[in-house]
Design an enzyme around this catalytic site. Structure first.
Site, short mmCIF file in Angstrom:
data_model
loop_
_atom_site.label_atom_id
_atom_site.label_comp_id
_atom_site.label_asym_id
_atom_site.label_seq_id
_atom_site.Cartn_x
_atom_site.Cartn_y
_atom_site.Cartn_z
CB SER A 59 -0.95 -0.03 1.20
OG SER A 59 -1.94 0.95 1.09
CG ASP B 131 -4.36 -1.05 -0.05
OD1 ASP B 131 -3.49 -1.67 0.57
OD2 ASP B 131 -4.45 0.19 -0.06
#
EC number: 3.1.1.-
Length: 591
Positions: free
Chosen positions: A349, A464
């Protein structure tokens, strides 16, 4: 084969390292009364399922533990000189859970139950010493379990016949000396290479690292070196022809076998080289464990190469979080200022975008801060509250940003080997990206569901990486690391709102187009991102067992939605990391 079985200082050191300080006579009795078994390359010490209960200690050579399943054989790890194997079976008598085979000529010391009881009857302290060792080994944390034995015999094989690597050899020797690791270089023309002694004796009798230099011209010398290798380094001019060379074909370097040695591809560059391009061309038809970029007259690259090939590398893992990933910049800057050098980088991320940005920039912080400033400039795209209406616009902004940042580079082009992770929703698994277009892989890693549309590649949906692995430590175990530093970002201040009722959709649209902030709205974006950054205490404790150092950067009092404060966030990361390092004991400062 080196068959000097006189109890000398070398064998004494091996036993002391295993069992601790014991009386000289006890160690000598263990050594002399034990059976010495000589194994040729490819010969099994024991096979999976065998009902044997002996403990073995590797006196010389290298063994490999393998697990044989119905469809394939998997390698569990290598066992080096001075390491034991089969110690649990000595007490339990259970069938062997894995097979062990010699990957080069080896000698082991066998301690069976009769031998064990005989030694214990005369030296009761041996039972306690062995028990302590077994308990200590069982209590190893996750990092210690995954740290592999360092190679002793390393073959350097230039792919091009006219490639001059004398400079690199001298630099390696110099930097290994700074690591207090004795090194000898053997070539066919050297005195050691011409010695009348068998090469096995020359290699095993040296208490340090053996660098075996081959030029590929003499197939017999090359074959002899490869047969005794623990690690093979294929050196090449980066700009040379990437196709397979005759020596690679003649020596069957890439055949599929459980005896395969690890092979690293060392790609050599001039000292003023720009970022490599199209590195992937070197991977075709080559089964490699790792590739390493190195620039001439670049001390950092030489030191990194030395740490990597001696299994002393340092890995950095940056955790996923929210837009406050800027703190990673400050944390890494503080680590480098403290004298740490980083050999591998992984991230998820926000840890992916800022970690990959730093390795792409080769830790040039002037360039990195420019990237931060560019990232902050698109915060309106990140924090759009009308998700269904504006997410496509946000996605375009992010794509433009990542493409501008990483240009046409791929992850394998970076000077420092890097990876990032994303969540493969289609197959419900963590996807580790080590190759491919950097902008695309980074974008896959931080496409938070509900904030950005998922990335679709080859009919697979990626979102993500923090959803599945907030701090992606496990992929780092693939590399020859000795220490891992992990950085986690937690503690964001809850958003406060001055609002008695949610504004209407029409009011929010008008605010968006007039660019006048009227409503401080508790938007779904904030809820989603904050929910992804929860870090339960149990998870934190698990992560501590996986790394050498775990830094938890607390970002309370920093607004999630105000990227204009990025310099403040960088400073927080820097200051807290400095404070953390200052509080470490001398023993914890491994660098």
């Amino acid at each position: 084969m080196y068959t000097n079985f006189i109890f000398d200082d070398h064998y004494r050191r091996l036993l002391v390292n295993l069992f601790g300080e014991m009386e000289e006579n006890s160690l000598k009795q263990i050594f002399e009364s034990g059976k010495k078994i000589e194994l040729d390359s490819g010969e099994y010490l024991f096979k999976q399922g065998d009902k044997k209960n002996e403990l073995y200690i590797v006196l010389s050579g290298r063994l490999r533990a393998i697990n044989q399943e119905k469809t394939h054989i998997s390698v569990l790890g290598d066992i080096a000189e001075g390491e034991p194997v089969g110690e649990i079976a000595l007490f339990t008598g259970e069938p062997r859970m894995a097979g062990v085979v010699a990957i080069r000529k080896s000698v082991v010391l066998e301690i069976n139950q009769d031998h064990y009881h005989s030694v214990v009857s005369k030296n009761p302290g041996f039972a306690s010493a062995l028990t302590r060792f077994v308990i200590k080994r069982m209590r190893r944390n996750e990092l210690e379990k995954n740290v592999e034995s360092a190679p002793k015999n390393i073959v350097l094989l230039p792919l091009q016949k006219d490639l001059k690597i004398g400079f690199w050899i001298e630099e390696l020797k110099k930097h290994f000396a700074s690591l207090y690791l004795p090194t000898q270089v053997l070539s066919e023309e050297s005195d050691l290479g011409k010695s009348a002694k068998p090469i096995m004796e020359v290699l095993e009798s040296f208490q340090g690292l053996n660098l075996l230099l081959c030029d590929g011209n003499d197939s017999e010398w090359t074959k002899k070196c490869l047969l005794n290798a623990d690690l093979i380094i294929l050196a090449s001019d980066f700009h040379a022809d990437p196709n397979l060379y005759p020596v690679e074909i003649e020596q069957n370097l890439y055949e599929n076998s459980i005896l395969n040695r690890k092979k690293y591809l060392l790609l050599l560059h001039p000292e003023d080289a720009g970022l490599p391009e199209n590195t992937e061309k070197w991977f075709k038809n080559r089964n490699l464990s790792l590739h390493i970029h190195a620039r001439k007259n670049n001390p950092r690259d030489i030191r990194r190469l030395c740490r990597i090939i001696s299994n002393q590398a340092i890995g950095l893992v940056l955790g996923g979080s929210n837009s406050k990933g800027y703190a990673h910049i400050g944390a890494v800057k503080a680590l480098l200022e403290a004298g740490l050098e980083i050999d591998f980088v992984g991230g998820s991320s926000a840890g992916a975008i800022y970690g990959m940005s730093m390795t792409f920039a080769d830790f040039d912080f002037e360039s990195i801060e420019k990237t931060c400033n560019d990232s902050a400039s698109i915060e309106s795209g990140i924090n759009d509250f009308m998700l269904t209406y504006f997410s496509k616009n946000s996605y375009k902004k992010i794509e433009e940003f990542t493409k501008k940042t990483f240009q046409n580079s791929s992850l394998e082009d970076f000077w420092i080997t890097s990876y990032c992770v994303s969540t493969d929703i289609s197959n419900n698994e963590v996807k580790v990206h080590r190759t491919g277009p950097a902008w695309q892989k980074v974008q896959e890693s931080f496409t938070s569901p509900g904030i950005f549309p998922p990335v679709v590649i080859n009919d697979q949906i990626y979102v993500d990486g923090a959803l599945s692995d907030k701090i992606p430590i496990d992929p780092m175990y693939r590399y020859p690391i000795k220490h891992i530093i992990a950085v986690s970002l937690t503690g964001t201040e809850p958003e406060k709102v001055d609002l008695h009722a949610n504004p209407s959709v029409w009011d929010q649209i008008k605010e968006k187009f007039t660019k006048k902030k009227v409503y401080d709205n508790p938007v779904i974006t904030t809820v989603m991102v904050n929910s992804m950054t929860l870090n339960p205490r149990q998870k934190a404790e698990i992560n501590k067992s996986k790394v050498s150092l775990l830094l938890d950067i607390n970002l309370r009092a920093v607004s999630l939605l105000d990227d204009s404060q990025w310099k403040k966030v960088v400073k927080k990361g820097h200051d807290q990391t400095k404070l953390f390092l200052k509080g470490l004991s001398e023993e914890e400062k491994f660098w």
